[in-house]
Motif scaffolding. Structure first.
Motif, PDB file in Angstrom:
ATOM      1  N   ILE B 148       0.926  -0.978  -0.155  1.00 30.46           N
ATOM      2  CA  ILE B 148       0.010   0.016   0.064  1.00 30.46           C
ATOM      3  C   ILE B 148       0.826   1.274  -0.062  1.00 30.46           C
ATOM      4  CG2 ILE B 148      -1.871   1.006   0.996  1.00 30.46           C
ATOM      5  CD1 ILE B 148      -2.582  -1.286   2.610  1.00 30.46           C
ATOM      6  N   HIS B 149       0.627   2.039  -0.901  1.00 34.72           N
ATOM      7  CA  HIS B 149       1.578   3.302  -1.118  1.00 34.72           C
ATOM      8  C   HIS B 149       0.574   4.462  -0.786  1.00 34.72           C
ATOM      9  CE1 HIS B 149       3.651   6.419  -2.867  1.00 34.72           C
ATOM     10  NE2 HIS B 149       2.781   6.844  -3.575  1.00 34.72           N
ATOM     11  N   PHE B 150       0.608   5.131   0.027  1.00 34.44           N
ATOM     12  CA  PHE B 150      -0.126   6.357   0.425  1.00 34.44           C
ATOM     13  C   PHE B 150       0.357   7.531  -0.016  1.00 34.44           C
ATOM     14  CE2 PHE B 150      -1.324   3.227   3.507  1.00 34.44           C
ATOM     15  CZ  PHE B 150      -2.680   3.170   3.819  1.00 34.44           C
ATOM     16  N   HIS B 151      -0.449   8.447  -0.814  1.00 37.91           N
ATOM     17  CA  HIS B 151      -0.347   9.716  -1.152  1.00 37.91           C
ATOM     18  C   HIS B 151      -0.445  10.468   0.315  1.00 37.91           C
ATOM     19  CE1 HIS B 151      -0.460   9.818  -5.791  1.00 37.91           C
ATOM     20  NE2 HIS B 151      -0.348   8.692  -5.150  1.00 37.91           N
ATOM     21  N   GLY B 152       0.339  11.612   0.425  1.00 33.46           N
ATOM     22  CA  GLY B 152       0.579  12.318   1.670  1.00 33.46           C
ATOM     23  C   GLY B 152       2.009  12.368   1.979  1.00 33.46           C
ATOM     24  N   TRP B 153       2.229  13.171   3.215  1.00 38.03           N
ATOM     25  CA  TRP B 153       3.498  13.409   3.759  1.00 38.03           C
ATOM     26  C   TRP B 153       3.761  12.038   4.645  1.00 38.03           C
ATOM     27  CZ3 TRP B 153       7.148  16.974   2.942  1.00 38.03           C
ATOM     28  CH2 TRP B 153       6.475  18.366   2.435  1.00 38.03           C
ATOM     29  N   HIS B 154       5.019  11.418   4.262  1.00 36.87           N
ATOM     30  CA  HIS B 154       5.564  10.255   5.136  1.00 36.87           C
ATOM     31  C   HIS B 154       7.115  10.044   4.889  1.00 36.87           C
ATOM     32  CE1 HIS B 154       3.735   8.180   1.359  1.00 36.87           C
ATOM     33  NE2 HIS B 154       5.160   7.969   1.183  1.00 36.87           N
ATOM     34  N   PRO B 155       7.652   9.306   5.868  1.00 39.20           N
ATOM     35  CA  PRO B 155       9.062   9.291   5.739  1.00 39.20           C
ATOM     36  C   PRO B 155       9.274   8.035   4.649  1.00 39.20           C
ATOM     37  CG  PRO B 155       8.437   8.281   7.657  1.00 39.20           C
ATOM     38  CD  PRO B 155       7.308   9.021   7.134  1.00 39.20           C
ATOM     39  N   PRO B 156      10.609   7.744   3.878  1.00 45.87           N
ATOM     40  CA  PRO B 156      10.540   6.774   2.759  1.00 45.87           C
ATOM     41  C   PRO B 156      10.261   5.327   3.551  1.00 45.87           C
ATOM     42  CG  PRO B 156      12.362   8.322   2.952  1.00 45.87           C
ATOM     43  CD  PRO B 156      11.613   8.787   3.841  1.00 45.87           C
ATOM     44  N   ALA B 157      10.504   5.054   4.802  1.00 44.44           N
ATOM     45  CA  ALA B 157      10.396   3.615   5.067  1.00 44.44           C
ATOM     46  C   ALA B 157       8.895   3.426   5.259  1.00 44.44           C
ATOM     47  CB  ALA B 157      10.842   3.667   6.696  1.00 44.44           C
ATOM     48  N   MET B 158       7.941   4.493   4.940  1.00 45.38           N
ATOM     49  CA  MET B 158       6.532   4.112   4.808  1.00 45.38           C
ATOM     50  C   MET B 158       6.007   4.255   3.730  1.00 45.38           C
ATOM     51  SD  MET B 158       5.491   3.255   7.885  1.00 45.38           S
ATOM     52  CE  MET B 158       7.087   2.666   8.850  1.00 45.38           C
ATOM     53  N   ASP B 159       6.784   4.406   2.589  1.00 50.59           N
ATOM     54  CA  ASP B 159       6.446   4.577   1.121  1.00 50.59           C
ATOM     55  C   ASP B 159       5.905   3.387   0.436  1.00 50.59           C
ATOM     56  OD1 ASP B 159       6.414   6.730  -0.872  1.00 50.59           O
ATOM     57  OD2 ASP B 159       7.285   5.231  -2.013  1.00 50.59           O
ATOM     58  N   GLY B 160       6.253   2.296   0.904  1.00 53.56           N
ATOM     59  CA  GLY B 160       5.703   1.135   0.143  1.00 53.56           C
ATOM     60  C   GLY B 160       5.983   0.988  -1.175  1.00 53.56           C
ATOM     61  N   ALA B 161       6.727   1.623  -1.716  1.00 50.68           N
ATOM     62  CA  ALA B 161       6.962   1.621  -3.147  1.00 50.68           C
ATOM     63  C   ALA B 161       8.337   1.240  -3.490  1.00 50.68           C
ATOM     64  CB  ALA B 161       6.454   2.840  -3.920  1.00 50.68           C
ATOM     65  N   LEU B 162       9.314   1.427  -2.550  1.00 50.90           N
ATOM     66  CA  LEU B 162      10.581   1.361  -2.641  1.00 50.90           C
ATOM     67  C   LEU B 162      11.111  -0.002  -3.052  1.00 50.90           C
ATOM     68  CD1 LEU B 162      11.749   4.258  -0.273  1.00 50.90           C
ATOM     69  CD2 LEU B 162      11.888   4.414  -2.674  1.00 50.90           C
ATOM     70  N   PRO B 163      12.360  -0.261  -3.499  1.00 53.62           N
ATOM     71  CA  PRO B 163      12.849  -1.470  -3.515  1.00 53.62           C
ATOM     72  C   PRO B 163      12.939  -2.295  -2.365  1.00 53.62           C
ATOM     73  CG  PRO B 163      14.212  -0.035  -4.909  1.00 53.62           C
ATOM     74  CD  PRO B 163      13.010   0.782  -4.106  1.00 53.62           C
ATOM     75  N   GLY B 164      12.171  -3.420  -2.395  1.00 56.65           N
ATOM     76  CA  GLY B 164      12.334  -4.320  -1.103  1.00 56.65           C
ATOM     77  C   GLY B 164      11.101  -4.240  -0.121  1.00 56.65           C
ATOM     78  N   GLN B 165      10.261  -3.029  -0.386  1.00 55.04           N
ATOM     79  CA  GLN B 165       9.087  -2.794   0.232  1.00 55.04           C
ATOM     80  C   GLN B 165       7.881  -3.553  -0.160  1.00 55.04           C
ATOM     81  OE1 GLN B 165       8.601   1.419   0.383  1.00 55.04           O
ATOM     82  NE2 GLN B 165      10.179   1.551   2.136  1.00 55.04           N
ATOM     83  N   GLU B 166       7.772  -4.493  -1.317  1.00 51.05           N
ATOM     84  CA  GLU B 166       6.745  -5.222  -1.549  1.00 51.05           C
ATOM     85  C   GLU B 166       6.381  -6.039  -0.395  1.00 51.05           C
ATOM     86  OE1 GLU B 166       8.381  -8.041  -4.868  1.00 51.05           O
ATOM     87  OE2 GLU B 166       7.688  -6.054  -5.673  1.00 51.05           O
ATOM     88  N   VAL B 167       5.268  -6.575  -0.320  1.00 48.42           N
ATOM     89  CA  VAL B 167       4.967  -7.467   0.928  1.00 48.42           C
ATOM     90  C   VAL B 167       4.631  -8.778  -0.065  1.00 48.42           C
ATOM     91  CG1 VAL B 167       3.363  -7.868   2.715  1.00 48.42           C
ATOM     92  CG2 VAL B 167       3.803  -5.582   2.034  1.00 48.42           C
ATOM     93  N   GLN B 168       5.220  -9.961   0.323  1.00 47.18           N
ATOM     94  CA  GLN B 168       5.116 -11.104  -0.337  1.00 47.18           C
ATOM     95  C   GLN B 168       3.879 -11.592   0.274  1.00 47.18           C
ATOM     96  OE1 GLN B 168       7.220 -12.163  -2.655  1.00 47.18           O
ATOM     97  NE2 GLN B 168       8.543 -10.379  -2.339  1.00 47.18           N
ATOM     98  N   PRO B 169       3.128 -12.681  -0.611  1.00 53.51           N
ATOM     99  CA  PRO B 169       1.934 -13.339   0.099  1.00 53.51           C
ATOM    100  C   PRO B 169       2.366 -13.985   1.110  1.00 53.51           C
ATOM    101  CG  PRO B 169       2.131 -13.814  -2.427  1.00 53.51           C
ATOM    102  CD  PRO B 169       3.541 -13.098  -2.035  1.00 53.51           C
ATOM    103  N   ARG B 170       1.415 -13.667   2.134  1.00 50.20           N
ATOM    104  CA  ARG B 170       1.288 -14.407   3.312  1.00 50.20           C
ATOM    105  C   ARG B 170       2.234 -13.555   4.342  1.00 50.20           C
ATOM    106  NH1 ARG B 170      -0.558 -18.626   0.795  1.00 50.20           N
ATOM    107  NH2 ARG B 170       1.155 -19.739   0.140  1.00 50.20           N
TER     108      ARG B 170
END
Lengths: 131, 347
Positions: B148-170
């Motif tokens: 989940i990538h939210f629009h709005g102010w947030h630090p990169p760790a909360m971006d959900g879009a950067l390499p390694g931030q995808e959430v694998q099944p389960r």
């Protein structure tokens, strides 16, 4: 009464027929009757068919008891399965409005084991308690 | 999409356009001399669909006015949403989100193999007040990596879009950030291929209210979306809030004289722009909702992919008011609806 040209007493025939009937029933009698538990999948949880208020209920069984789990899927558009990994029990994914069953023997050691919908196990997961 | 497949889809689903027929009729009335007496007859002179979708999917009329799972009964709602006051007077708002594959009905009898947040498209609307803490626990119950990538102010760790931030099944992750700035925003999956992950249904509205609330209004959430049903990277079905033509058959009921506020988000993929046109009225536009002063007053607003705006208007007359994309092609393929304005005695 005659059979193959020989006279045979009727009680003997009746006795033979009874023996044959018992022999035919033997496999059914020797297999343990399975206890049937019906689960309903909806809203990303399992429910017992007779208790729509408790999501992912604890299911209590006896050690080694033979269980038949019938799964009914009430979640339109979603496929759910059912598995008890400790008992190597796996039911294929069931589509909406379908149902199917799986028969397995509860583990012999008392304890808490997991049952789950494999694709949705982060939410659809409960305890199979073996007494 | 190709002309051929669109035409065959129209026939297959019973959608038909009246636009040509109306134009023909007007010509026949207005210019008698030298023209054929009558336009050749058409089989169908109505626009819309045949039949209705099953009632156990997304309910467009409920989705419109729901946020923070307000459509659920209290005990059910508590599973997905909790709010806790904080010492500074703001709220901690906690959400339970999951991704799951689900086949959804987007027009009567037409099913789409969607990827959903919490089983619905669009996903549940998140609504907070500026300065609130938003904490979203996200479980991936789907068959593909998601985020989940939210629009709005947030630090990169909360971006959900950067390499390694995808959430694998389960796998499960927690997104946490302050609601900032106020406005109408969006969230969506940011896993590649991005256009596929978004268009499959992984998106929703994220509303942030200013600390001093906007004036009371009848508030409506509208997400413009579309569906590529044959995977040719073009859309065949368009809608606002997923179900084609839904508000034609279940008009949005509003009250004459009462302020109406629309949180409009464009989540259409493949087509660069979408738009909203409202008949017989004008509305104030607050682009991205980040200002309390309107930037425009118009009856047609164009939004790019991912763009959004708050619209405010007040119905002056009772009756039916059509609204639709002014890309009329989109309108005929499902993105069209009606308001029904009613006068309430005593107001």
């Amino acid at each position: 009464m005659s059979l193959f040209g020989r006279r045979v007493p009727v009680p003997a025939i009746a006795a033979a027929a009874l023996l044959m009937l018992l022999a035919a029933m033997l496999p059914a009698l020797s297999s343990t009757p399975a206890r049937e538990i019906t689960l309903v999948a909806r809203g990303m949880a399992f429910y017992l068919a007779d208790d729509p208020a408790t999501p992912n209920p604890e299911i209590v069984v006896r050690a080694g008891e033979r269980i038949r789990v019938v799964l009914r899927n009430d979640a339109r558009g979603m496929a759910h399965d059912f598995a008890v990994p400790a008992a190597s029990a796996v039911l294929r994914p069931i589509q909406w409005s379908e149902s199917d069953d799986v028969v397995f023997d509860a583990p012999d050691a008392p304890g808490a084991y997991a049952y789950e919908c494999r694709p949705h196990r982060l939410m659809m997961r409960g305890t199979l308690r073996v007494r | 999409m190709s002309k051929l497949s669109r035409r065959s889809w129209l026939r297959a689903t019973g959608l038909a356009s009246a636009a040509g027929a109306i134009a023909g009729a007007a010509r026949a009335r207005g210019q008698d001399s030298g023209l054929p007496a009558a336009h050749p007859p058409h089989d169908s002179h109505v626009m819309g669909v045949v039949g209705r979708v099953a009632p156990d999917g997304l309910k467009p009329s409920v989705y419109l006015r729901s946020w923070n799972f307000s459509e659920l009964p209290a005990d059910e709602r508590a599973k997905f949403y909790r709010e806790t006051p904080r010492p500074d007077g703001t709220l901690l708002r906690e959400y339970e989100f999951f991704a799951a594959d689900r086949e959804i009905e987007i027009a009567p009898g037409l099913f789409f193999p969607a990827w959903t947040y919490n089983g619905q498209v669009p996903g549940p609307t998140i609504r907070a007040t500026e300065g609130d803490r938003v904490r979203v626990t996200f479980r991936n119950l789907g068959t593909h990596p998601h985020s989940i990538h939210f629009h709005g102010w947030h630090p990169p760790a909360m971006d959900g879009a950067l390499p390694g931030q995808e959430v694998q099944p389960r796998e499960t992750v927690v997104y946490e950030f302050d609601a900032d700035p106020f406005g109408v925003h969006l969230y969506h999956c940011h896993t590649v291929p991005l256009k596929r992950h978004i268009h499959k249904g992984l998106y929703g509205a994220f509303i942030v209210d200013p600390r001093t609330p906007r004036p009371p209004a009848d508030e409506l959430v509208m997400v413009m979306n579309a569906f590529d049903t044959n995977f040719d990277v073009e859309n065949e079905v368009y809608a606002v809030n997923t179900i084609a033509h839904a508000y034609m058959y279940e008009p949005i009921r509003v009250t004459v004289g009462r302020l109406v506020r629309i949180y409009l988000v464009n989540m259409t993929e493949f087509d660069p722009v979408n738009s909203l046109h409202l008949h017989g009225m004008f509305f104030d536009v607050f682009r991205t909702g980040t200002s309390l002063t309107p930037s425009d007053r118009t009856d047609t607003l164009m939004l790019c992919q991912g763009e959004r705006a708050i619209l405010e208007t007040t119905f002056r007359y009772p009756g039916a008011f059509m609204f639709h994309a002014h890309q009329t092609e989109f309108a005929e393929l499902g993105w069209m609806g009606l308001f029904r304005a009613e006068e309430v005695s005593g107001t």
